[in-house]
Design an enzyme around this catalytic site. Structure first.
Site, PDB file in Angstrom:
ATOM      1  N   ASP A   1       0.855  -1.189   0.000  1.00  0.00           N
ATOM      2  CA  ASP A   1       0.000   0.000   0.000  1.00  0.00           C
ATOM      3  C   ASP A   1       0.891   1.238   0.000  1.00  0.00           C
ATOM      4  O   ASP A   1       2.094   1.159   0.289  1.00  0.00           O
ATOM      5  CB  ASP A   1      -0.894  -0.011   1.250  1.00  0.00           C
ATOM      6  CG  ASP A   1      -1.796   1.208   1.309  1.00  0.00           C
ATOM      7  OD1 ASP A   1      -2.457   1.511   0.299  1.00  0.00           O
ATOM      8  OD2 ASP A   1      -1.833   1.888   2.354  1.00  0.00           O
ATOM      9  N   SER A   2       0.277   2.377  -0.243  1.00  0.00           N
ATOM     10  CA  SER A   2       1.006   3.648  -0.197  1.00  0.00           C
ATOM     11  C   SER A   2       1.469   3.971   1.223  1.00  0.00           C
ATOM     12  O   SER A   2       2.339   4.807   1.420  1.00  0.00           O
ATOM     13  CB  SER A   2       0.099   4.763  -0.706  1.00  0.00           C
ATOM     14  OG  SER A   2      -1.099   4.777   0.043  1.00  0.00           O
TER      15      SER A   2
ATOM     16  N   TYR B   1      -0.614   8.582  -2.195  1.00  0.00           N
ATOM     17  CA  TYR B   1      -0.592   8.399  -3.642  1.00  0.00           C
ATOM     18  C   TYR B   1      -1.809   9.085  -4.284  1.00  0.00           C
ATOM     19  O   TYR B   1      -1.805   9.365  -5.471  1.00  0.00           O
ATOM     20  CB  TYR B   1      -0.672   6.902  -3.999  1.00  0.00           C
ATOM     21  CG  TYR B   1       0.609   6.108  -3.806  1.00  0.00           C
ATOM     22  CD1 TYR B   1       1.727   6.623  -3.150  1.00  0.00           C
ATOM     23  CD2 TYR B   1       0.689   4.802  -4.303  1.00  0.00           C
ATOM     24  CE1 TYR B   1       2.874   5.864  -2.990  1.00  0.00           C
ATOM     25  CE2 TYR B   1       1.839   4.045  -4.154  1.00  0.00           C
ATOM     26  CZ  TYR B   1       2.929   4.570  -3.493  1.00  0.00           C
ATOM     27  OH  TYR B   1       4.064   3.806  -3.345  1.00  0.00           O
ATOM     28  N   GLY B   2      -2.825   9.299  -3.465  1.00  0.00           N
ATOM     29  CA  GLY B   2      -4.149   9.713  -3.982  1.00  0.00           C
ATOM     30  C   GLY B   2      -4.193  11.038  -4.697  1.00  0.00           C
ATOM     31  O   GLY B   2      -5.158  11.346  -5.388  1.00  0.00           O
TER      32      GLY B   2
ATOM     33  N   CYS C   1      -3.695  -0.972  -2.141  1.00  0.00           N
ATOM     34  CA  CYS C   1      -4.009   0.445  -2.330  1.00  0.00           C
ATOM     35  C   CYS C   1      -4.968   0.615  -3.517  1.00  0.00           C
ATOM     36  O   CYS C   1      -4.683   0.164  -4.627  1.00  0.00           O
ATOM     37  CB  CYS C   1      -2.698   1.183  -2.618  1.00  0.00           C
ATOM     38  SG  CYS C   1      -2.890   2.930  -2.924  1.00  0.00           S
ATOM     39  N   ASN C   2      -6.099   1.267  -3.257  1.00  0.00           N
ATOM     40  CA  ASN C   2      -7.070   1.494  -4.341  1.00  0.00           C
ATOM     41  C   ASN C   2      -6.490   2.364  -5.438  1.00  0.00           C
ATOM     42  O   ASN C   2      -6.730   2.148  -6.626  1.00  0.00           O
ATOM     43  CB  ASN C   2      -8.324   2.178  -3.788  1.00  0.00           C
ATOM     44  CG  ASN C   2      -9.210   1.232  -3.020  1.00  0.00           C
ATOM     45  OD1 ASN C   2     -10.226   0.781  -3.526  1.00  0.00           O
ATOM     46  ND2 ASN C   2      -8.838   0.902  -1.793  1.00  0.00           N
ATOM     47  N   THR C   3      -5.704   3.377  -5.046  1.00  0.00           N
ATOM     48  CA  THR C   3      -5.140   4.295  -6.031  1.00  0.00           C
ATOM     49  C   THR C   3      -4.151   3.555  -6.930  1.00  0.00           C
ATOM     50  O   THR C   3      -4.203   3.676  -8.160  1.00  0.00           O
ATOM     51  CB  THR C   3      -4.445   5.472  -5.308  1.00  0.00           C
ATOM     52  OG1 THR C   3      -5.386   6.068  -4.411  1.00  0.00           O
ATOM     53  CG2 THR C   3      -3.962   6.502  -6.284  1.00  0.00           C
TER      54      THR C   3
ATOM     55  N   GLU D   1      -5.913   9.364   9.546  1.00  0.00           N
ATOM     56  CA  GLU D   1      -4.515   9.282   9.998  1.00  0.00           C
ATOM     57  C   GLU D   1      -4.279  10.122  11.249  1.00  0.00           C
ATOM     58  O   GLU D   1      -3.391   9.830  12.041  1.00  0.00           O
ATOM     59  CB  GLU D   1      -3.570   9.695   8.869  1.00  0.00           C
ATOM     60  CG  GLU D   1      -3.693   8.729   7.693  1.00  0.00           C
ATOM     61  CD  GLU D   1      -2.380   8.312   7.086  1.00  0.00           C
ATOM     62  OE1 GLU D   1      -1.375   8.963   7.323  1.00  0.00           O
ATOM     63  OE2 GLU D   1      -2.388   7.291   6.352  1.00  0.00           O
TER      64      GLU D   1
ATOM     65  N   CYS E   1     -11.250   3.089  -0.876  1.00  0.00           N
ATOM     66  CA  CYS E   1      -9.980   3.594  -0.343  1.00  0.00           C
ATOM     67  C   CYS E   1      -9.677   2.806   0.925  1.00  0.00           C
ATOM     68  O   CYS E   1     -10.596   2.489   1.706  1.00  0.00           O
ATOM     69  CB  CYS E   1     -10.115   5.079  -0.025  1.00  0.00           C
ATOM     70  SG  CYS E   1      -8.684   5.750   0.843  1.00  0.00           S
ATOM     71  N   THR E   2      -8.402   2.518   1.105  1.00  0.00           N
ATOM     72  CA  THR E   2      -7.983   1.681   2.236  1.00  0.00           C
ATOM     73  C   THR E   2      -8.423   2.222   3.605  1.00  0.00           C
ATOM     74  O   THR E   2      -8.657   1.443   4.528  1.00  0.00           O
ATOM     75  CB  THR E   2      -6.446   1.587   2.256  1.00  0.00           C
ATOM     76  OG1 THR E   2      -5.912   2.907   2.099  1.00  0.00           O
ATOM     77  CG2 THR E   2      -5.942   0.676   1.169  1.00  0.00           C
ATOM     78  N   HIS E   3      -8.504   3.549   3.722  1.00  0.00           N
ATOM     79  CA  HIS E   3      -8.795   4.141   5.041  1.00  0.00           C
ATOM     80  C   HIS E   3     -10.276   4.161   5.392  1.00  0.00           C
ATOM     81  O   HIS E   3     -10.629   4.294   6.562  1.00  0.00           O
ATOM     82  CB  HIS E   3      -8.291   5.582   5.088  1.00  0.00           C
ATOM     83  CG  HIS E   3      -6.805   5.722   5.083  1.00  0.00           C
ATOM     84  ND1 HIS E   3      -6.018   5.225   4.071  1.00  0.00           N
ATOM     85  CD2 HIS E   3      -5.966   6.300   5.977  1.00  0.00           C
ATOM     86  CE1 HIS E   3      -4.751   5.501   4.338  1.00  0.00           C
ATOM     87  NE2 HIS E   3      -4.686   6.151   5.480  1.00  0.00           N
TER      88      HIS E   3
HETATM   89  N1  DGL Z   1      -4.071   3.792   0.100  1.00  0.00           N
HETATM   90  C1  DGL Z   1      -4.730   4.842  -0.646  1.00  0.00           C
HETATM   91  C2  DGL Z   1      -5.934   4.265  -1.386  1.00  0.00           C
HETATM   92  O1  DGL Z   1      -6.486   3.251  -1.024  1.00  0.00           O
HETATM   93  C3  DGL Z   1      -5.140   5.979   0.276  1.00  0.00           C
HETATM   94  C4  DGL Z   1      -3.981   6.809   0.806  1.00  0.00           C
HETATM   95  C5  DGL Z   1      -3.229   7.517  -0.310  1.00  0.00           C
HETATM   96  O2  DGL Z   1      -3.748   8.502  -0.898  1.00  0.00           O
HETATM   97  O3  DGL Z   1      -2.134   7.094  -0.596  1.00  0.00           O
HETATM   98  O4  DGL Z   1      -6.340   4.842  -2.356  1.00  0.00           O
END
Ligand code: DGL
Length: 283
Positions: free
Chosen positions: A12-13, A44-45, A75-77, A168, A200-202
């Site tokens: 993940d990011s 990364y988003g 990571c979704n992004t 976060e 998104c992971t969060h």
């Molecule tokens: N992990 C990213 C996602 O799932 C969220 C955090 C980021 O922007 O890197 O898109």
């Protein structure tokens, strides 16, 4: 199969991918897991596709060098923007989180509107819309005859860039977070979606607040849960599961600030995190 006892690589990011890690651990208790969080370069988003592909490829190499049998892009992004590139030259199967989430959304929607929320880069890529349409076409194709049109439902996509920093900062139950949820989601909820994909992971950390804001009358889809299921099924079907035994080992690698990763990560996992190391990523 020679790969059975090799670990599963997850990246993940940053630490958000621990929501996916947690679901994989629940479904595959014996597997050895290696997690990489790119804490030096998160988020990364809000980055470009080229940068996300470059970062993801470097982590990918790090994990394949560790001898993993499969890689999960938590990571979704990165799944939205780098998956095709990563798969092109991969020597191991690569799973992203978009397809499993999209598949579940189609099943849950019963032809009604679907909502998707994510980072700016994920939403801009329209990766979920594309995957949802693909799934509908494939279902229509499988039912026999020519694929029919996707019907009259709408896919409502919304970027919610403040959600990641709020999570976060640990502001999970604060007024500021409830306000942000209402701010982003009121236009989404007005479309009366049957289900909402947490892209998104969060966002699983905000699930209850999101459900409250939506009035409870909506199915929330956690792409991490669906991905864990897809990975388990794939390993089973391909004879790649580790032979059952004691609980699987866990190694965590980060590109910066191990202490912060541990402290926040333990909130994500709801338990202690051991074996965190700082990793050099090969360029
Ligand atoms: N992990 C990213 C996602 O799932 C969220 C955090 C980021 O922007 O890197 O898109």
């Amino acid at each position: 199969m020679k790969f059975n006892n090799s670990p599963i690589g997850i990246f993940d990011s940053g630490l958000g991918g621990l929501t996916v890690f947690k679901e994989i651990r629940k479904m595959l208790p014996c597997e050895d897991l290696i997690y990489f969080g790119d804490t030096a370069r998160v988020p990364y988003g809000n980055k470009s596709k080229e940068t996300i592909i470059r970062y993801s490829s470097e982590i990918f190499k790090f994990l394949t060098d560790k001898g993993v049998k499969i890689i999960v892009v938590a990571c979704n992004t990165a799944s939205s923007l780098a998956l095709d590139d990563l798969r092109r030259n991969a020597s191991v199967p690569v799973f992203g989180v978009i397809e499993p989430g999209a598949k579940k959304a189609v099943r849950a929607s019963h032809g009604k509107n679907i909502a998707v929320i994510g980072t700016s880069a994920t939403i801009k890529s329209r990766a979920y819309s594309i995957a949802i349409h693909k799934e509908i076409e494939s279902l229509n194709g499988r039912a026999g005859g020519k694929p029919k049109s996707a019907g009259s439902f709408r896919i409502v996509e919304k970027a919610c860039p403040l959600f990641v920093p709020l999570v976060e900062e640990g502001l999970l139950n604060e007024e500021i977070t409830k306000n942000a949820i209402n701010y982003y989601l009121s236009s989404v909820i007005a479309e009366k979606p049957s289900c909402l994909v947490l892209g998104c992971t969060h966002y699983p950390m905000l699930k209850d607040l999101i459900l409250d804001a939506a009035g409870g009358n909506i199915e929330i889809i956690d792409s991490g849960v669906e991905t864990a299921r897809a990975v388990r099924d794939y390993l089973k079907e391909n004879g790649m599961l580790k032979a059952s035994g004691p609980s699987g080992g866990e190694l965590f690698f980060v590109s910066d600030d191990m202490e912060k990763f541990k402290e926040l990560g333990e909130k994500f996992l709801d338990r202690a995190i051991k074996n965190v190391s700082l990793a050099e990523i090969a360029k």
